[in-house]
Design an enzyme around this catalytic site. Structure first.
Site, PDB file in Angstrom:
ATOM      1  N   SER A 143      48.372  43.988  47.960  1.00  0.00           N
ATOM      2  CA  SER A 143      47.087  43.180  48.185  1.00  0.00           C
ATOM      3  C   SER A 143      47.018  42.443  46.720  1.00  0.00           C
ATOM      4  O   SER A 143      47.418  41.856  46.162  1.00  0.00           O
ATOM      5  CB  SER A 143      46.120  43.912  48.993  1.00  0.00           C
ATOM      6  OG  SER A 143      45.034  42.935  49.210  1.00  0.00           O
ATOM      7  N   ASP A 295      43.919  35.910  48.484  1.00  0.00           N
ATOM      8  CA  ASP A 295      44.578  36.909  47.702  1.00  0.00           C
ATOM      9  C   ASP A 295      46.179  36.950  47.667  1.00  0.00           C
ATOM     10  O   ASP A 295      46.684  35.910  48.688  1.00  0.00           O
ATOM     11  CB  ASP A 295      43.991  38.315  47.942  1.00  0.00           C
ATOM     12  CG  ASP A 295      44.408  38.646  49.421  1.00  0.00           C
ATOM     13  OD1 ASP A 295      44.994  38.005  50.179  1.00  0.00           O
ATOM     14  OD2 ASP A 295      44.110  40.101  49.853  1.00  0.00           O
TER      15      ASP A 295
END
Length: 552
Positions: A143, A295
């Site tokens: 992430s 992201d």
């Protein structure tokens, strides 16, 4: 004797360093970081595995990835006959190599693997599992973590991250593998025949689902700046917008190229305003209205607005959730039995908005897999119109069972375009929501309390709320305390206790007429978070005083 064994293990790891894929990372680490790799152990939890590169069982390297893959292979073969799986990976260091290692191990155990030849987003993985009807999916990503991290997330056949029970079972299979340095992975042509190219038709179907969801984006003079923060959302997001005949966007070119070092960003996290620095520069040059960032694995998204004077308004996750819910309520007015799902630490604002519009809402534990479980249990007559977490994760339609920034980008652009036609902005829309249901405001305090003393303090804070619940906090009268570890809710005014129908989690939520506060220690780090969601005068001052009272 234990010290001698540890020294021997370290020497064995160093002997194998050239084969580990991570020698370069290990050599750049401090002595403390290196030692931690040998003295700790990666554990497979409810969110899979995430960690730094390096040598030892406490780090990600070729051998620990092989151990993980072998355990998962045994787990999958125990669950179903002739299992199939799809693997996706992001742009991080060694993501491609880890994907190939895992594919080889699974193929060696007669598991058919669909493996793409380039990086993909996390929501695409969730969709692909459902589209290809595979037994499981694997996403290789960390992430928005720093560049020296990576991780493995495992998904079930419904396209959601593994449930707690399934994660625990998979973890046992992984631990039974034993010493990762003793694994022998023979590769033959027969085994590699189990590795199949990932069908392009799956990506096409995913795009079609989003196109059908959006329909069209109305013509306005809205200008958008978009950044992928060096991640996976380019090229799919620009291609998606162009397919919807929306071309009024500029990419932050330096940040829209895959870069595992995240060279041009201080933070690859859309929650962090610094992630927008270059987008703001471009917005001022191009007179843009809306700024969007995703992201690195494109499951979460942040937005900001730029006005005619160059002033930037940043929206937090709860505010974005309220805007999107408001728009989905408008879009789905013809539907009956509408449902919104959010986490227990997300805002009172969205719950108030749902109530005002006769939309049912459900609250679940933090973690999008719990939202996915609710979606799976929906009755045929229920219509899930929106789901979100305050940590910038949103889902509009459940053809994906995880957070999906890719489907949200055109949705927020469509909303902003409609508003622009009426001379309005997202900030105006948020203000209208406040005027309708009240100014519920939210903030988050995150405290890092290192060492044994820190752990004791975290435990003491949680124990105090459990054993001696306060009657009031900063003049706010406590109505009830929900303890998700004991699955009990204590009603102070009635002096009664009832059960919460929820999995257990170390979270305490204190309810007031004005909203709530919640305390949530991390299960993996020396951190504790305080969430404050209230409708009251002087919110910032009240929130700061609550934080000081609890953590002084």
């Amino acid at each position: 004797m234990k010290g001698c064994l540890a020294t021997m293990d370290k020497e064995l790891w160093i002997e194998r360093a050239n084969d580990s894929l991570v020698k370069h990372f290990y050599e750049q680490q401090s002595g403390i970081e290196q030692r931690d790799g040998f003295e700790s152990k990666l554990t497979f939890g409810t969110a899979g595995i995430r960690g730094k590169f390096g040598l030892g069982e406490g780090r990600l390297n070729k051998f620990t990835i092989e151990k993980l893959a072998l355990g998962l292979a045994r787990y999958l073969n125990a669950q179903t006959n002739n299992p199939t799986i799809v693997i996706h990976y992001d742009i991080r260091h060694l993501s491609t190599e880890f994907a190939q290692i895992i594919a080889n191990v699974l193929a060696n155990h007669q598991i058919t693997v669909y493996l793409p030849d380039t990086y993909k987003t996390t929501p695409e993985l969730s969709f692909a599992v459902r589209n290809l009807n595979t037994a499981a999916g694997i996403m290789i990503t960390a992430s928005h973590n720093p560049k020296d991290y990576n991780g493995i997330k495992v998904y079930g056949s419904d396209g959601a991250q593994l449930s707690t029970d399934a994660s625990e079972l998979a973890s046992r299979y992984i631990e039974e593998v034993g010493d990762p340095l003793q694994i022998d992975i023979p590769i033959s042509k027969q085994n590699t025949s189990y590795i199949k190219p990932f069908p392009k038709s799956v990506t096409d179907d995913y795009m079609k689902h989003i196109q059908n969801m959006i329909g069209y984006i109305p013509k306005s003079d809205l200008q958008v700046v978009f950044t992928s923060l060096h991640g996976t959302s380019v090229p799919i997001v620009p291609e998606l917008l162009q397919s919807l005949n929306f071309n009024q966007f500029n990419l932050v070119e330096a940040q829209c190229k895959p870069d595992p070092n995240f060279s041009s960003v201080q933070s690859a996290n859309p929650e962090d305003h610094r992630a927008f620095d270059q987008a703001v520069e471009l917005a001022n040059k191009s007179h843009a209205d809306l700024l969007i960032s995703t992201d690195p694995d494109a499951d979460r998204l942040g937005i900001a607005e730029c006005d005619a004077h160059g002033h930037i308004t940043y929206f937090n996750g709860n505010q974005i959730g309220a805007l999107l819910l408001n728009y989905r309520i408008q879009q789905t007015s013809q539907l009956r039995h509408r449902l919104m799902i959010q986490s227990i630490v997300s805002s009172e604002l969205t719950k108030s908005l749902a109530r005002y519009n006769n939309v049912e809402y459900k609250e679940v534990l933090t973690g999008f897999k719990f939202i996915a479980q609710e979606i799976r249990q929906l009755d045929d007559h229920q219509n899930m119109i929106f789901a979100f977490e305050e940590s910038y994760g949103f889902l509009s339609e459940p053809f994906v069972r995880d957070k999906d920034a890719v489907q949200i980008v055109p949705l927020i652009i469509k909303y902003a375009s409609e508003l622009k036609l009426y001379g309005k902005t997202l900030k105006d829309a948020l203000e209208q929501i406040y005027q309708t249901v009240g100014r519920h405001e939210d903030t988050l305090f995150s405290h890092t309390l290192e060492g044994l003393e820190g752990k004791k303090k975290i435990n003491a804070i949680m124990t105090k709320f459990r054993s001696n619940p306060p009657q009031e906090i900063q003049g706010l009268k406590v109505k009830a305390i929900e303890d998700y570890l004991t699955s009990e809710v204590y009603q102070l005014d009635k002096d009664t206790t009832s059960q919460i129908n929820s999995p257990k989690s170390n979270v305490i939520r204190v309810l007031f007429d004005e909203g709530f506060i919640a305390l949530r220690p991390s299960g993996t780090e020396p951190k504790i978070k305080l969430y404050v969601s209230l409708k009251c005068p002087n919110f910032d001052d009240v929130a700061q005083k609550i934080n000081a009272m609890i953590f002084s």
